[in-house]
Scaffold this motif. Structure first.
Motif, PDB file in Angstrom:
ATOM      1  N   THR A  31      40.140  38.597  43.125  1.00  0.00           N
ATOM      2  CA  THR A  31      39.372  37.281  42.551  1.00  0.00           C
ATOM      3  C   THR A  31      38.212  36.773  43.474  1.00  0.00           C
ATOM      4  O   THR A  31      38.414  36.685  44.572  1.00  0.00           O
ATOM      5  CB  THR A  31      40.567  35.741  42.328  1.00  0.00           C
ATOM      6  N   GLU A  33      34.849  33.840  43.638  1.00  0.00           N
ATOM      7  CA  GLU A  33      34.170  32.840  43.029  1.00  0.00           C
ATOM      8  C   GLU A  33      32.669  32.790  43.425  1.00  0.00           C
ATOM      9  O   GLU A  33      32.294  32.804  44.526  1.00  0.00           O
ATOM     10  CB  GLU A  33      34.819  31.449  43.600  1.00  0.00           C
ATOM     11  N   ARG A  65      33.626  29.534  37.182  1.00  0.00           N
ATOM     12  CA  ARG A  65      32.857  30.469  38.035  1.00  0.00           C
ATOM     13  C   ARG A  65      33.840  31.223  38.652  1.00  0.00           C
ATOM     14  O   ARG A  65      33.301  31.865  39.742  1.00  0.00           O
ATOM     15  CB  ARG A  65      31.958  29.622  38.883  1.00  0.00           C
ATOM     16  N   LYS A  66      34.895  31.400  38.494  1.00  0.00           N
ATOM     17  CA  LYS A  66      35.972  32.250  39.109  1.00  0.00           C
ATOM     18  C   LYS A  66      36.507  33.506  38.303  1.00  0.00           C
ATOM     19  O   LYS A  66      36.608  33.173  37.089  1.00  0.00           O
ATOM     20  CB  LYS A  66      37.273  31.322  39.413  1.00  0.00           C
TER      21      LYS A  66
END
Ligand SMILES: C[C@H](O)[C@H](O)[C@H]1CNC2=NC(N)=NC(=O)C2=N1
Length: 97
Positions: A31, A33, A65-66
């Protein structure tokens, strides 16, 4: 002809070079950001270009925005060197902090 699945020890070795990636069963994910939603979408587009060139495609979860990229080789039913290669490409495409 499908890629061979990586052995557990091959996966362990690969993950030492991919410290931001997490093994979850037969897939790896990371993940990230980005600063803004447009920056995140632009990054997805850059990853899409790399994926098309490699003919290997990540699953991508977009939440504002992730971004979460999940890699596995569907035709092989697990992780192959194609996933390791694309994970390195995604890492290399990330803008510097
Ligand atoms: C024909 C083509 O090579 C395949 O359909 C590719 C495309 N992209 C792919 N991406 C991923 N992640 N797994 C696959 O098995 C796969 N197969």
């Amino acid at each position: 002809m499908s890629e061979p699945i990586l052995s557990n020890s091959d996966i362990d070795d690969a993950l030492t070079g991919l410290p931001e990636w997490t093994l979850d069963g037969k897939q790896i994910s990371r993940t990230v950001e980005l600063p803004t939603f447009p920056a995140a979408i632009e990054f997805v587009s850059r990853v899409a270009d790399a994926a098309e060139s490699a003919d290997h495609h990540p699953d991508i979860d977009i939440r504002w925005r992730k971004l979460t990229f999940t890699l596995s080789t569907h035709s092989a039913g697990g992780l192959t060197k194609k996933d390791v290669h694309l994970a390195h490409q995604i890492d290399a495409l990330l803008p510097d902090d």
